[in-house]
Motif scaffolding. Sequence first.
Motif, PDB file in Angstrom:
ATOM      1  N   LYS A 198      40.768 -43.424 -51.625  1.00  0.00           N
ATOM      2  CA  LYS A 198      41.553 -44.424 -50.905  1.00  0.00           C
ATOM      3  C   LYS A 198      40.775 -44.971 -49.709  1.00  0.00           C
ATOM      4  N   GLU A 199      39.980 -44.103 -49.091  1.00  0.00           N
ATOM      5  CA  GLU A 199      39.146 -44.514 -47.972  1.00  0.00           C
ATOM      6  C   GLU A 199      37.740 -43.967 -48.200  1.00  0.00           C
ATOM      7  N   ILE A 200      36.728 -44.651 -47.634  1.00  0.00           N
ATOM      8  CA  ILE A 200      35.335 -44.278 -47.913  1.00  0.00           C
ATOM      9  C   ILE A 200      34.685 -43.664 -46.672  1.00  0.00           C
ATOM     10  N   PRO A 201      34.419 -42.357 -46.674  1.00  0.00           N
ATOM     11  CA  PRO A 201      33.763 -41.739 -45.516  1.00  0.00           C
ATOM     12  C   PRO A 201      32.248 -41.767 -45.641  1.00  0.00           C
ATOM     13  N   THR A 202      31.557 -41.520 -44.520  1.00  0.00           N
ATOM     14  CA  THR A 202      30.109 -41.320 -44.550  1.00  0.00           C
ATOM     15  C   THR A 202      29.807 -39.987 -43.871  1.00  0.00           C
TER      16      THR A 202
ATOM     17  N   ASP B  25      31.530 -38.750 -40.850  1.00  0.00           N
ATOM     18  CA  ASP B  25      32.941 -38.372 -40.986  1.00  0.00           C
ATOM     19  C   ASP B  25      33.137 -36.955 -41.517  1.00  0.00           C
TER      20      ASP B  25
ATOM     21  N   ILE C 281      36.532 -35.270 -43.070  1.00  0.00           N
ATOM     22  CA  ILE C 281      36.588 -34.819 -44.472  1.00  0.00           C
ATOM     23  C   ILE C 281      37.076 -33.374 -44.529  1.00  0.00           C
TER      24      ILE C 281
END
Lengths: 203, 281
Positions: free
Chosen positions: B250-254, B257, B261
Amino acid sequence: MSGMWVANGLSQDLPLGVVMAGAWQGAELAIWRSASGRLSAWNDRCPHRGMRLSHGFVRGETLSCIYHGWAYGTDGACSKIPAHPAMVPPAAIKAEVYQCVEAEGVIWVAPAGSDVDLPDLSGLAAVRSVTVQAGLAEVAHALPGFVCEGAVWRGQLDGAAVALVVQDRGALVRIHALGTGDRVKVSRWLDGMMRLAEQGVLA
Amino acid sequence: MIPQAVLNEWYPVAMIALVGPRPGRQTQLLGSDIAVFLEDGQIVVQGAKGQRLAVTLRYGHVWACPGTPAHDLFPIPEADQPGRRLVDCGVVRVKCSPLRAVENFLDIAHFPFVHTDVLGAEPHTEVGRYEVQIREDSDEVWATKVHFYQPQAAKSAAGGIVTEYMYRVAAPTAAVLYKTCPNQPDAWDVIGIFVQPLTEEFCEVWPWMALFDDTTPQADLIQFQQMIFLQDRSILENQIPRLLPLDPGKEIPTQADLTSIAYRRWLKRKGLTYGAQMVAA
């Protein structure tokens, strides 16, 4: 009306380097103009943490999210993640892009892939946008003699053509007015029409 | 239905110093009305049906558990350390999931954009690699070796410095950070946020500090924290959806993050889903 064009304001109200909130049906949008003048309309949500992109800032040909500064080019693809300056953002990080065009000074938005024609407003010039605190029914009531063609209401004011592009936002209606005649006259007439429509709500 | 795991946790519901006699503080916890008041010199947290909730008084705040406490309230040893000033910073009401408020507190990458020229500034935007773990012994999420350049790291900081941080999720809606102390290089300043989940989409955030700072007036310290949290509120009230998505995709972390996470994973694993969105909408 799956792929219809929805008016989202007048070109004159979205200067270079500015982002504003818009809508297509129920979808909330960020609509912005780059430094060189390119218009874009995207889903109002940064793919990273869901922040509204309409709160972001324009630099050159990119719109950046205000939360973490992720920058997106006019194609919607993420071009920069400030937390990782050396990294090339993966192609999967992309804003959801709508079609956005302007014609006769009106900004129009439709979903990607839609091939419906734009309403023909040629010969008319943009006057101004107003927000009416009323529903579509009250607005229609305040426009005797006008003919509705989809989102466009056409009529006459002292022999000059007037077209009102209507954007239904539920409890209120945005109206983008165009005309061939005196702009001041159209503008004053709009004020009266708004009052009528809003009184219609109270009546 | 609220999961039992959620009900058995501790939540902040008031500042101790502000609790008065009945009717006291009328507020909400997990969507239910509660009242916090003084009775015979004791602080009582009472539910809508007249039931009394388990109460712990700690870190300047009243903590309540609507179920059966699964464990004691988490320790913050620094709260008892001589020489520290304990500062209650009041409350900020935020229209967002309590979990989003905590996640934002764990985030550093937003400093240059949201707390511009205070906690961060361009071009110093890089978040280097840091370490994150879910500690099995204490059942907490920890991030360590976090470094970030800050123009004015604290009220007592005179200029820009690289600040080192440690972050700690100590309860589902409470987190503590440890940061380099401008006045005492061998010690850490401690800042907590205690988030009261009024509902799944509405919370009250109580910042709290334990600092080595004898000079800055109390009002200035509080004003500084309030400014920071008001800047955060402008973000938190504009995230879509309001609930925190726990399902990946739903959301894109890197890499920056990693703490977020781990926090999301920890919440999901423990079934602490109040304020979370479980199915991608």
